[in-house]
Design an enzyme around this catalytic site. Structure first.
Site, PDB file in Angstrom:
ATOM      1  N   ASP A 153       6.318 -51.708  39.509  1.00 40.41           N
ATOM      2  CA  ASP A 153       5.437 -50.833  40.287  1.00 40.41           C
ATOM      3  C   ASP A 153       5.725 -50.505  41.161  1.00 40.41           C
ATOM      4  O   ASP A 153       6.730 -50.952  41.835  1.00 40.41           O
ATOM      5  CB  ASP A 153       4.258 -51.184  39.425  1.00 40.41           C
ATOM      6  CG  ASP A 153       3.084 -50.639  39.791  1.00 40.41           C
ATOM      7  OD1 ASP A 153       2.015 -50.861  40.786  1.00 40.41           O
ATOM      8  OD2 ASP A 153       2.310 -50.021  38.848  1.00 40.41           O
TER       9      ASP A 153
ATOM     10  N   LYS B 175      -0.414 -56.680  33.360  1.00 43.25           N
ATOM     11  CA  LYS B 175      -0.196 -55.965  34.622  1.00 43.25           C
ATOM     12  C   LYS B 175       0.129 -57.208  35.751  1.00 43.25           C
ATOM     13  O   LYS B 175      -0.420 -58.283  35.129  1.00 43.25           O
ATOM     14  CB  LYS B 175      -0.985 -55.113  35.048  1.00 43.25           C
ATOM     15  CG  LYS B 175      -0.125 -54.267  36.186  1.00 43.25           C
ATOM     16  CD  LYS B 175       0.441 -52.904  35.598  1.00 43.25           C
ATOM     17  CE  LYS B 175       0.481 -52.223  36.250  1.00 43.25           C
ATOM     18  NZ  LYS B 175       1.555 -51.112  36.385  1.00 43.25           N
TER      19      LYS B 175
END
Length: 466
Positions: free
Chosen positions: A184, A144
């Protein structure tokens, strides 16, 4: 009590006597907290996962050897991102990429651009990604990244300059078989396009190094819709298991970004009623439910005009500033938290139960606090954990990677069908297997992989079956 060699950071992780699961888990959590005492989001995620794993570790203590390993990323990258604003000023933000696990494939996970981004937030998201990616059964590790840059209020040119600067550093750490980022919060098609263009310029190659790309340069059909659609498909499996259907169900949806938009779209297509959307300024409520045209208006506000829900216009709609949509004066059957982490606190859980909600479909990552989860369980509300429920997005990202690898494009119908099948596989609906046997079978099937697959399937199965 177990004698565990792994706690001082120098041992082998062997269990040398009968395991005391509680003592083992508490010792691992204590070490994590001592190492990163200020990382509250990551500590919350680790606590929830390790507590959930206790039944599995009690049955299969040999899996304890990977627990501490799973709580420490393989690599953490932090870097400066300088960029030029429209007034000619040099601005500075901080960039992150946490490469959590490559045990079952290249690192895979999104990039988040939001002022709240910190190392703790990125680590928690990467940790959750391990289990989510494993559940898809696709060969994807977990990572991430992101930045504390806020795209809101920035011109397209400013966003482009930031993305290009961000990718100038990030490009040296990623690759189509090394690390494949995606979008995201704050990172949509515009941002992915800017970053992919910069990557191609620097690497001199056209390759599937990012997912969520536009169709014109290697994207996949259904990718924008995948997380929202997947959450609804997952909910369908839960309702089917209960002998129920989604048609006619009233739903609260929080958020108004990609996940919320397409979850609402699919709900309406399947005959459900969507009552709310929300953003950082407040929420909007349609007493008779949003029509498809009204959902498309929300999409236009957020994706094209890049404005707040204050801009929503409807003769029947109500805009409530400064509140979460869980405060709406209405009843519902299903709630879909699709905004951000910890948006459902204990008080919100109490309100949702009082409003008749019986099913929670977590579209966001870790949207419910531990106290909220405990209240849902106490009140027999079915909670579809985010690690499983919102895995549709990364599943279709994996399909985009596959299409890029073979230089082909699959049809909308083919990708959507694979997404539906993937949701069924994740749910693993087996009426003939007891909860205990099911957990052990999931572990047995993955016993050769000391990776996220084992822990991911075990943890989400425990949540779904509890």
């Amino acid at each position: 009590m177990a004698a565990v060699d792994t706690l001082n950071g120098t041992g082998t992780g062997r269990i040398t006597s009968k395991l005391d699961v509680n003592a083992f888990v508490e010792s691992i959590l204590a070490k994590i907290k001592a190492r990163d005492p200020d990382q509250k989001e990551f500590l919350q995620a680790a606590d929830e996962v390790l507590m959930s794993l206790k039944p599995i570790l009690a049955k299969k203590p040999e899996y304890c050897a990977v627990v501490e390993r799973m709580c420490e990323p393989e690599r953490q990258i932090m870097f400066r991102v300088p960029w030029l604003d429209d007034a000619g000023n040099i601005r500075i933000n901080r960039g992150y990429r946490v490469q959590f696990s490559s045990a079952i494939g290249p690192y895979k996970g999104g990039l988040r651009f939001h002022p709240t981004v910190s190392l703790s937030v990125i680590k928690f998201l990467g940790f959750e990604q391990c289990f989510k990616n494993a559940l898809t059964t696709l060969p994807m590790g977990a990572g991430k990244g992101g930045s504390d840059f806020d795209p809101k209020g920035k011109s397209d040119t400013e966003v482009m300059r930031f993305c290009q600067s961000f990718m100038t550093e990030l490009h040296r750490h990623i690759g189509n078989t090394t690390d494949v980022p995606a979008g995201d919060i704050g990172v949509g098609g515009r941002e992915i396009g800017f970053m992919y263009g910069q990557y191609k310029r620097l690497a001199n190659e056209f390759t599937g190094v990012l997912t969520g790309k536009a169709m014109e340069w290697g994207g996949s059909y259904i990718r924008p819709e995948a997380t929202g659609y997947g959450a609804v498909y997952f909910g369908l499996e839960i309702l089917k298991d209960q002998g129920d259907d989604i048609k006619g169900k009233k739903c609260f949806v929080s958020g108004s970004g990609n996940v919320a938009q397409y979850a609402a779209e699919k709900l309406v297509q399947l005959g459900a009623t969507v009552l709310t959307f929300s953003d950082s300024t407040g929420f909007i409520y349609e007493p008779e439910g949003f029509t498809m045209e009204q959902i498309h208006q929300v999409m236009d506000i957020k994706n094209v005009r890049r404005s707040s829900l204050k801009a929503y216009s409807s003769p029947t709609g109500v805009y409530v500033p400064g509140q979460r949509c869980w405060n709406v004066d209405a009843k519902a059957d299903i709630a879909l938290p699709c905004a951000t982490q910890n948006e459902v606190e204990y008080e919100d859980a109490v309100k949702l139960v009082s409003k008749g909600v019986k099913l929670i479909l977590e579209g966001a990552n870790m949207p419910s606090t531990s106290d909220a989860i405990a209240h849902f369980h106490k009140c027999d509300v079915v909670l579809a954990a985010a690690k499983a429920c919102n895995a549709g997005g990364v599943a279709v990202s994996g399909l985009e990677m596959a299409q890029n690898a073979c230089m082909s494009v699959w049809t909308t119908q083919e990708v959507d069908e694979r997404l539906k099948v993937g949701s069924v596989l994740i749910f693993c609906n087996d009426q003939h297997m007891s909860r205990e046997a099911y957990l052990l079978e999931c572990c047995r099937l993955n016993s050769s992989i000391t990776s996220p697959a084992l822990l991911g399937i075990g943890h989400v199965t425990m949540l779904l079956c509890s």
